[in-house]
Write an enzyme that holds these catalytic residues in place. Structure first.
Site: not given
Ligand code: PEP
Ligand code: MG
Length: 595
Positions: A477, A524
């Site tokens: 994102d 992550c």
């Protein structure tokens, strides 16, 4: 990697090679299952006279949906290049014409009203008449319209009979699913014992569907414009998820070549599996922690087999997919308990619900649908804080599960310290409530972490560091929001680049803020699982990486070969660059020298 036990080709036609985005590596050889084949059971019944208006409305709704679907496909097709795009554009125009009050739709309505037949049966009847007329025409171009009428009819029928969720349970082993679009929820239903891989017309490389494919180890190619043309159930097909190719009816030579590649991949996987128990330590003895991301509980085995030292990201969205009701506290607790138990004392980082944007969860119904800018809307922590019962139920389940092993709570899409403070209060309230109920929870309360995945969170990392206990950098994102590139959108996929200097600066900024505050910081996002980026992330100061389990051995292999001091020096040089191409070269050269 998939089995190469392939049924004999039905020899339906010449080999066709389609190109798309390579989103999940590996090779799958199998038989086509066309998800939107229109091979649906059509019910037939008589409509009572008083319900004819309702039945006509049902047809109109299905046609309306079909118009939206084809319109969406057409908008995408406009962005493709070459002859295939042009052909697809014409085809979809023809479909739109038929759906827009053509003779076809008028005819179907007449059959409903005059013969009192249900909408599905009326579609079948009218399509069959018109298709026969076209098929009998002299002009070869007009003859091809027969097939188009049938396709449009099938689309309407699918919309009339559509079931909420696709089930892939009855597929034979080594099926390869081809579809216009495959959602993350569809992927969650794919059992790798039956499904060998998939390909779709729509979709971007970093969307959740792609991530799920990588997690499940399913080779996948998306964004293939002409995929659905002239393809039929049972055709033999190869999905080459490493090179972005879908080969329908492969030649004997091509098949032999791909079978060899499958064998080579299996050899490589066996060699990497030997690293399972080896600690991830650089040549100059710097220790790196490698953890696994989990999308679905069934990936737990993969995580432990790969030697994951914990779960660095448990995406809890799976609890909300493919259902129409919400999971309660007990159900969530049981699911978490299974994973915590499976990790046997290694930490599990549970992220609270991250829906909205591309990740729609059917269980949430209208709460998150139909926003004009879903990626900027009521997503993730914003939804949890607005619908407090969602958050409270989830926190109670996590706190109960924290009595069973080390747990951390991770918050998605945080953009301001106030959000973290609100959640911390909610955690404390939930803990008090559970204690009053006499329920056991882990003590002390689990660490509360923040996903750094919004540019504002990276730039405000110092302030966030004062409110939370750890950072997890979500590069997927973060890249999307920094560059304003929809990660699910194939038309802009070529612009999605985590090596853009702006993205790297934000990562560096967040890592340095964490190190200053002595907070643990991990990465992550998908960058963590790609060995190409390992040296750079470590060079920037990251010492914890969490990734899809099957990426772990390759990343570990890279760490074993590199020297941390050298990686830090290279990262410094890279951070002085302003051009993403130059950065890529500097990184690739460094990696190549490692061998
Ligand atoms: C990310 O954005 O990098 C991330 C790890 O979260 P998700 O892919 O689930 O959005
Ligand atoms: Mg994210």
């Amino acid at each position: 990697m998939k089995s190469d036990a392939t049924p004999k080709s039905k020899g339906r036609g010449r080999e066709r090679v389609h190109e798309g985005l390579a989103v999940s590596p590996g090779v799958a050889i199998g038989m086509v299952f066309v998800r939107e084949s229109g091979d649906v059971q059509v019910p037939e019944y008589l409509i009572p006279t008083g319900r004819l208006d309702d039945e006509t409305q049902r047809l109109q709704d299905a046609v309306g949906r079909a118009l939206k679907q084809v319109g969406k496909l057409k908008a995408k097709a406009l962005n493709y290049h070459g002859a295939a795009a042009e052909e697809l554009g014409y085809l979809l125009d023809a479909h739109l014409q038929m759906l827009n009050s053509s003779r076809l739709i008028g005819g179907i309505e007449r059959v409903i009203r005059e013969d009192r037949r249900n909408a599905e049966a009326a579609v079948m009847a009218e399509v069959s008449i018109i298709a026969q007329e076209f098929a009998a025409m002299e002009d070869p171009y007009l003859r091809t319209r027969a097939q188009e009428v049938r396709e449009v009819g099938h689309r309407i029928i699918r919309n009339l009979t559509r079931s909420e969720f696709t089930s892939f349970d009855s597929l034979p082993k080594d099926s390869i699913i081809l579809a216009e679009e495959i959602t993350p929820a569809d992927t969650a239903l794919m059992d790798p014992a039956r499904v060998a891989g998939f390909a779709s017309v729509l979709g971007g490389a970093e969307g959740h569907t792609a991530i799920m494919a990588r997690s499940l180890g399913l080779p996948a190619v998306v964004g293939v414009p002409d995929l659905m043309q002239e393809v039929a159930n049972g055709d033999q097909v190869i999905v080459d998820g490493s090179n972005g190719l879908v080969i329908v009816n492969p030649s004997a030579a091509r098949l032999a070549d791909y079978r060899d590649r499958l064998k080579a991949l299996a050899r490589e996987a066996r060699a990497l599996a030997r690293l399972r128990k080896v600690a991830a330590v650089t040549r100059d003895e710097e220790r790196v922690v490698l953890q696994a991301n989990i999308e679905l509980p069934r990936e737990l085995g993969q995580a432990t087999t790969a030697g994951a030292e914990g779960i660095g990201l448990l995406r809890t969205e799976f609890l909300f997919m493919n259902r129409t009701d919400l999971p309660g506290e007990d159900e969530q607790f049981v699911a978490l308990a299974e994973i915590i138990g499976g990790m046997a004392g290694r930490p599990v980082t549970v992220r609270t619900l991250d829906v909205g944007g591309e990740k729609l969860a059917s269980a949430l119904g209208d709460r998150v649908l139909e926003e004009p800018n879903p990626a900027l809307g009521l997503r993730a922590i914003r939804l949890s804080l607005k619908e407090r019962s969602l958050l409270d139920t989830q926190l109670c389940a996590i706190l109960r599960a924290s009595a069973l092993g080390p747990v951390r709570i991770l918050l998605p899409m945080i953009s301001a310290p106030q959000e973290v403070r609100e959640v911390r209060k909610a955690v404390e309230q939930a803990a008090r409530r559970l204690k009053r109920r006499g329920v056991k929870i882990g003590e002390p309360l689990p660490p509360l972490g923040v996903m750094i995945e919004v540019p504002g969170a990276a730039l405000g990392a110092d302030a966030l560091a004062r409110t939370c206990d750890f950072f997890a950098i979500g590069t997927n994102d973060l890249t999307m929001y920094t560059l304003a590139i929809d990660r699910t959108e194939e038309t802009v996929a070529h612009l999605y680049n985590p090596l853009h200097p702006a993205v790297l600066r934000l990562i560096q900024f967040a890592v340095e803020a964490a190190l200053r505050a002595r907070l643990p910081v991990s990465v992550c996002g998908e960058m963590a699982g790609d060995p190409r980026y390992t040296a750079l992330l470590l060079g920037l100061g990251v010492r914890e990486l969490s990734m899809v389990a099957n990426a772990l051995p390759r990343v570990k292999n890279r760490i074993l070969k590199l020297d941390m001091q050298a990686a830090m020096r290279r990262a410094q040089i890279i951070m002085d660059q302003s051009d993403a191409g130059r950065i890529a070269t500097l990184l690739d050269d460094f990696n190549e020298a490692l061998g």
